[in-house]
Write a protein that holds these residues in place. Structure first.
Motif, PDB file in Angstrom:
ATOM      1  N   ILE A  74       0.667  -1.326   0.118  1.00  0.00           N
ATOM      2  CA  ILE A  74       0.040  -0.003   0.091  1.00  0.00           C
ATOM      3  C   ILE A  74       0.990   1.295   0.087  1.00  0.00           C
ATOM      4  O   ILE A  74       1.740   1.352   0.672  1.00  0.00           O
ATOM      5  N   ILE A  75       0.831   2.207  -0.878  1.00  0.00           N
ATOM      6  CA  ILE A  75       1.366   3.226  -0.936  1.00  0.00           C
ATOM      7  C   ILE A  75       0.394   4.459  -0.614  1.00  0.00           C
ATOM      8  O   ILE A  75      -0.146   5.048  -1.460  1.00  0.00           O
ATOM      9  N   PHE A  76       0.442   5.087   0.465  1.00  0.00           N
ATOM     10  CA  PHE A  76      -0.269   6.220   0.654  1.00  0.00           C
ATOM     11  C   PHE A  76       0.287   7.596   0.538  1.00  0.00           C
ATOM     12  O   PHE A  76       1.625   7.796   0.342  1.00  0.00           O
ATOM     13  N   ASN A  77      -0.399   8.609   0.352  1.00  0.00           N
ATOM     14  CA  ASN A  77       0.086   9.909  -0.189  1.00  0.00           C
ATOM     15  C   ASN A  77      -1.159  10.950   0.164  1.00  0.00           C
ATOM     16  O   ASN A  77      -2.308  10.754  -0.009  1.00  0.00           O
ATOM     17  N   THR A 128       2.799  -8.827   8.299  1.00  0.00           N
ATOM     18  CA  THR A 128       3.484 -10.038   7.958  1.00  0.00           C
ATOM     19  C   THR A 128       3.186 -10.241   6.395  1.00  0.00           C
ATOM     20  O   THR A 128       3.731 -11.003   5.621  1.00  0.00           O
ATOM     21  N   GLN A 129       2.175  -9.762   5.929  1.00  0.00           N
ATOM     22  CA  GLN A 129       1.343  -9.769   4.877  1.00  0.00           C
ATOM     23  C   GLN A 129       1.718  -8.594   3.699  1.00  0.00           C
ATOM     24  O   GLN A 129       1.843  -8.475   2.620  1.00  0.00           O
ATOM     25  N   THR A 130       1.531  -7.376   4.291  1.00  0.00           N
ATOM     26  CA  THR A 130       1.735  -5.987   3.781  1.00  0.00           C
ATOM     27  C   THR A 130       2.923  -5.327   3.987  1.00  0.00           C
ATOM     28  O   THR A 130       3.130  -4.984   5.043  1.00  0.00           O
ATOM     29  N   MET A 131       3.366  -4.647   2.838  1.00  0.00           N
ATOM     30  CA  MET A 131       4.337  -3.512   2.971  1.00  0.00           C
ATOM     31  C   MET A 131       3.514  -2.156   2.922  1.00  0.00           C
ATOM     32  O   MET A 131       2.705  -2.017   2.068  1.00  0.00           O
ATOM     33  N   PRO A 186       5.967  -0.463  10.449  1.00  0.00           N
ATOM     34  CA  PRO A 186       7.215  -0.153   9.604  1.00  0.00           C
ATOM     35  C   PRO A 186       6.370   0.584   8.409  1.00  0.00           C
ATOM     36  O   PRO A 186       5.699  -0.023   7.832  1.00  0.00           O
ATOM     37  N   VAL A 187       6.919   1.913   8.307  1.00  0.00           N
ATOM     38  CA  VAL A 187       6.491   2.718   7.101  1.00  0.00           C
ATOM     39  C   VAL A 187       7.619   3.058   6.185  1.00  0.00           C
ATOM     40  O   VAL A 187       8.626   3.657   6.859  1.00  0.00           O
ATOM     41  N   HIS A 188       7.705   2.743   5.187  1.00  0.00           N
ATOM     42  CA  HIS A 188       8.798   3.172   4.237  1.00  0.00           C
ATOM     43  C   HIS A 188       8.263   4.456   3.622  1.00  0.00           C
ATOM     44  O   HIS A 188       7.428   4.809   2.897  1.00  0.00           O
ATOM     45  N   PHE A 189       9.099   5.696   4.016  1.00  0.00           N
ATOM     46  CA  PHE A 189       8.960   6.930   3.526  1.00  0.00           C
ATOM     47  C   PHE A 189       9.644   7.254   2.281  1.00  0.00           C
ATOM     48  O   PHE A 189      10.751   7.497   2.185  1.00  0.00           O
ATOM     49  N   LEU A 190       8.836   7.639   1.214  1.00  0.00           N
ATOM     50  CA  LEU A 190       9.207   7.867   0.066  1.00  0.00           C
ATOM     51  C   LEU A 190       9.412   9.286  -0.189  1.00  0.00           C
ATOM     52  O   LEU A 190       8.372   9.981  -0.592  1.00  0.00           O
ATOM     53  N   ASN A 191      10.398   9.946   0.251  1.00  0.00           N
ATOM     54  CA  ASN A 191      10.620  11.521   0.488  1.00  0.00           C
ATOM     55  C   ASN A 191      11.164  12.016  -0.924  1.00  0.00           C
ATOM     56  O   ASN A 191      12.364  12.051  -1.292  1.00  0.00           O
ATOM     57  N   ILE A 192      10.060  12.232  -1.718  1.00  0.00           N
ATOM     58  CA  ILE A 192      10.402  13.006  -3.199  1.00  0.00           C
ATOM     59  C   ILE A 192      10.529  14.658  -3.147  1.00  0.00           C
ATOM     60  O   ILE A 192      10.515  15.123  -4.084  1.00  0.00           O
ATOM     61  N   TYR A 239      10.416   0.852  -6.877  1.00  0.00           N
ATOM     62  CA  TYR A 239      10.930  -0.633  -7.366  1.00  0.00           C
ATOM     63  C   TYR A 239      12.238  -0.820  -6.835  1.00  0.00           C
ATOM     64  O   TYR A 239      12.620  -2.125  -6.337  1.00  0.00           O
ATOM     65  N   ALA A 240      13.139  -0.188  -6.655  1.00  0.00           N
ATOM     66  CA  ALA A 240      14.547  -0.255  -5.734  1.00  0.00           C
ATOM     67  C   ALA A 240      14.371  -0.787  -4.367  1.00  0.00           C
ATOM     68  O   ALA A 240      15.081  -1.959  -4.059  1.00  0.00           O
ATOM     69  N   ILE A 241      13.342  -0.209  -3.550  1.00  0.00           N
ATOM     70  CA  ILE A 241      13.210  -0.756  -2.368  1.00  0.00           C
ATOM     71  C   ILE A 241      12.542  -2.091  -2.292  1.00  0.00           C
ATOM     72  O   ILE A 241      12.823  -2.988  -1.572  1.00  0.00           O
ATOM     73  N   LEU A 242      11.550  -2.179  -3.175  1.00  0.00           N
ATOM     74  CA  LEU A 242      11.014  -3.763  -3.324  1.00  0.00           C
ATOM     75  C   LEU A 242      12.012  -4.774  -3.665  1.00  0.00           C
ATOM     76  O   LEU A 242      12.030  -5.645  -3.022  1.00  0.00           O
ATOM     77  N   VAL A 243      12.953  -4.651  -4.584  1.00  0.00           N
ATOM     78  CA  VAL A 243      14.026  -5.261  -5.123  1.00  0.00           C
ATOM     79  C   VAL A 243      14.910  -5.713  -3.901  1.00  0.00           C
ATOM     80  O   VAL A 243      15.373  -6.907  -3.324  1.00  0.00           O
ATOM     81  N   SER A 244      15.336  -4.453  -3.386  1.00  0.00           N
ATOM     82  CA  SER A 244      16.211  -4.788  -2.201  1.00  0.00           C
ATOM     83  C   SER A 244      15.631  -5.552  -1.039  1.00  0.00           C
ATOM     84  O   SER A 244      16.206  -6.146   0.091  1.00  0.00           O
ATOM     85  N   SER A 245      14.178  -5.429  -0.802  1.00  0.00           N
ATOM     86  CA  SER A 245      13.680  -6.044   0.393  1.00  0.00           C
ATOM     87  C   SER A 245      13.501  -7.656   0.092  1.00  0.00           C
ATOM     88  O   SER A 245      13.135  -8.391   0.995  1.00  0.00           O
ATOM     89  N   GLN A 246      13.689  -8.167  -1.247  1.00  0.00           N
ATOM     90  CA  GLN A 246      13.484  -9.428  -1.483  1.00  0.00           C
ATOM     91  C   GLN A 246      15.041 -10.330  -1.287  1.00  0.00           C
ATOM     92  O   GLN A 246      15.205 -11.541  -1.429  1.00  0.00           O
TER      93      GLN A 246
END
Length: 247
Positions: A74-77, A128-131, A186-192, A239-246
């Motif tokens: 889920i990506i909030f904004n 455990t299911q959702t980023m 845990p919330v991944h903050f995409l600070n753009i 995409y970079a965060i998703l790849v690195s998390s795997q």
């Protein structure tokens, strides 16, 4: 995989521009864009005088939350809608429970809304299911006024190269950072914010209209972004965060 964007404008998802809810299926992935400008619930009620009024329920997450709480990502904004005149003035617009504030500063209202969002995330998201991601506020580049008072950004063809011309870091993002720090989820903050501040050349401006319809003094769009363009970088960061998390 299910990827969902509950957000205001500027999602960066090309298939979802100007839609309330749109699904895209490909590569065994569903992507939904769910329009939620404030994340909390817009509300309508009848006053004692029989007048239909609109408020923003700072204590209630928007009802569309049932559409995405079980997503894989889920990506909030939220951001730009809090700068609109009705919201920013805060006169008899913000509500908690049955109480409508005669006057509430937008900074306080924004903080209350984000804490409502944070409490909902902590109570409803299975980590455990959702980023969970939150993409920050992107810069606008109006000169000479806002969008409805003569502001413009046309004729810009180069990014800002001198940091002294960048805008101060938005108070909304400082508020968001402080709220995220209090959450158990845990919330991944995409600070753009800063990266978009450089790109004064990336807005549709008057060029969203064909040349024959452009007129002096017309409203310019300096809050949204051209596609392809700046939002593609936001997707690359995701995409970079998703790849690195795997790994």
């Amino acid at each position: 995989m299910c990827l969902k964007f509950p957000a205001g404008g500027n999602s960066g998802l090309r298939d979802s521009i100007h839609s309330n809810s749109r699904s895209v299926m490909d590569y065994n992935v569903s992507i939904d864009f769910i329009r939620s400008p404030f994340l909390v619930q817009e509300w309508k009620f009848m006053s004692k005088a029989g007048i239909r009024r609109e408020t923003l329920r700072l204590d209630m997450i928007q009802s569309s939350s049932v559409k995405y709480q079980d997503a894989d990502i889920i990506i909030f904004n939220t951001g730009h809608w809090w700068t609109h005149q009705k919201t920013y003035k805060g006169d008899s617009y913000f509500q908690e429970g049955n109480h409508v504030y005669d006057k509430l500063e937008v900074r306080d209202a924004f903080s209350k809304a984000l804490r409502t969002w944070a409490q909902w995330v902590d109570s409803n998201i299975n980590t455990t299911q959702t980023m969970v991601f939150f993409r920050g506020y992107s810069a606008s580049h109006f000169k000479g006024g806002q969008w409805n008072s003569g502001g413009s950004c046309d004729g810009e063809t180069q990014p800002i190269a001198n940091d002294t011309y960048l805008s101060p870091y938005p108070w909304m993002m400082r508020t968001l950072e402080s709220v995220i720090q209090t959450m158990k989820t845990p919330v991944h903050f995409l600070n753009i914010t800063r990266m978009t501040d450089y790109r004064k050349d990336g807005h549709p401006s008057v060029f969203g209209q064909t040349e024959e319809f452009r007129r002096p003094g017309m409203v310019q769009d300096c809050s949204h972004w051209c596609l392809p363009g700046v939002p593609d970088s936001w997707n690359e960061l995701l995409y970079a965060i998703l790849v690195s998390s795997q790994k």
